[in-house]
Design a protein around this motif. Structure first.
Motif: not given
Length: 231
Positions: A3-4, A197-199, A208-210, A219-231
């Motif tokens: 969903p996220v 996309a990387l997520g 390492r780059e995320l 804030e959108h970049v921070r949220g997107s990076a957090a989601w991608a790292l959680a995948e």
């Protein structure tokens, strides 16, 4: 898709939809004048009706265009050109514009549009390039992977964003290196789209780059990076 992920992807697809804002009836008049005269008479008539200011009549004619199937194929280049008009897909009320009409028909015509949308990535108007990229993300067609990867280097941020989003939806793993580079883009929307996309790709070598993007000013970049790292 989680969903996220779906919410983030939808928000950035909305950000990527381009155009010149809500348009006047003159936009439909210009679109009708742009219908190629060499098209078969029946197809020209359907296009003329589809690009009517009357929303109901336009909707009926658009449906009839789709029902024509392969006979509608000669109209695809014209429809791609109309993507230069407003889409405003992120609006609560979807306006009636030539761009919306073209988008609707192209989506329903499906994969036969892919080669023409790939050509649209080279069009002069940035809105055509960005909206063509967005449409390519809807079709699971590997032919779009390399052209969309090349579009990550487009001079327009909107095109880079749309190409990144599309590559994530296509799960085109070969774009991983280019998407990692896009994390350093000057445009925050492009950085966020690259992270999403990387997520989608579950590109572990991007970890390492995320991580530094968790402290990005946007804030959108921070949220997107957090989601991608959680995948």
């Amino acid at each position: 898709m989680k969903p996220v992920c779906a919410v983030i992807a939808f928000l950035f697809l909305c950000r990527g939809a381009l155009g010149a804002g809500l348009e006047s009836p003159e936009a439909f008049h210009r679109a009708r004048n742009d219908i190629p005269k060499e098209l078969p008479k029946k197809l020209r008539e359907k296009l003329f009706s589809a690009f009517s200011e009357d929303r109901a009549a336009s909707g009926r004619a658009a449906g009839e265009l789709v029902e024509m199937g392969d006979d509608a194929a000669p109209a695809i280049p014209f429809l791609v050109r109309q993507l230069a008009h407003s889409l405003a897909l992120g609006s609560r009320y979807v306006p009636h514009t030539p761009g919306i009409v073209a988008h609707s028909v192209l989506v329903r015509l499906g994969k036969p549009t892919v080669p023409h949308l790939i050509e649209g990535l080279k069009a002069e108007p940035p809105a055509v390039r960005a909206n063509a990229a967005g449409l390519l993300g809807r079709f699971n067609d590997p032919r779009a992977g390399e052209p969309l990867t090349a579009a990550l280097a487009d001079k327009e941020p909107s095109v880079r964003r749309a190409a990144a989003e599309a590559l994530g939806l296509l799960q085109f793993a070969e774009a991983g290196t280019a998407l990692i580079s896009l994390l350093d883009d000057r445009d925050p929307g492009a950085r966020a789209s690259a992270a999403v996309a990387l997520g989608h790709l579950r590109c572990h070598r991007a970890t390492r780059e995320l991580i530094p993007r968790l402290k990005d000013p946007d804030e959108h970049v921070r949220g997107s990076a957090a989601w991608a790292l959680a995948e």
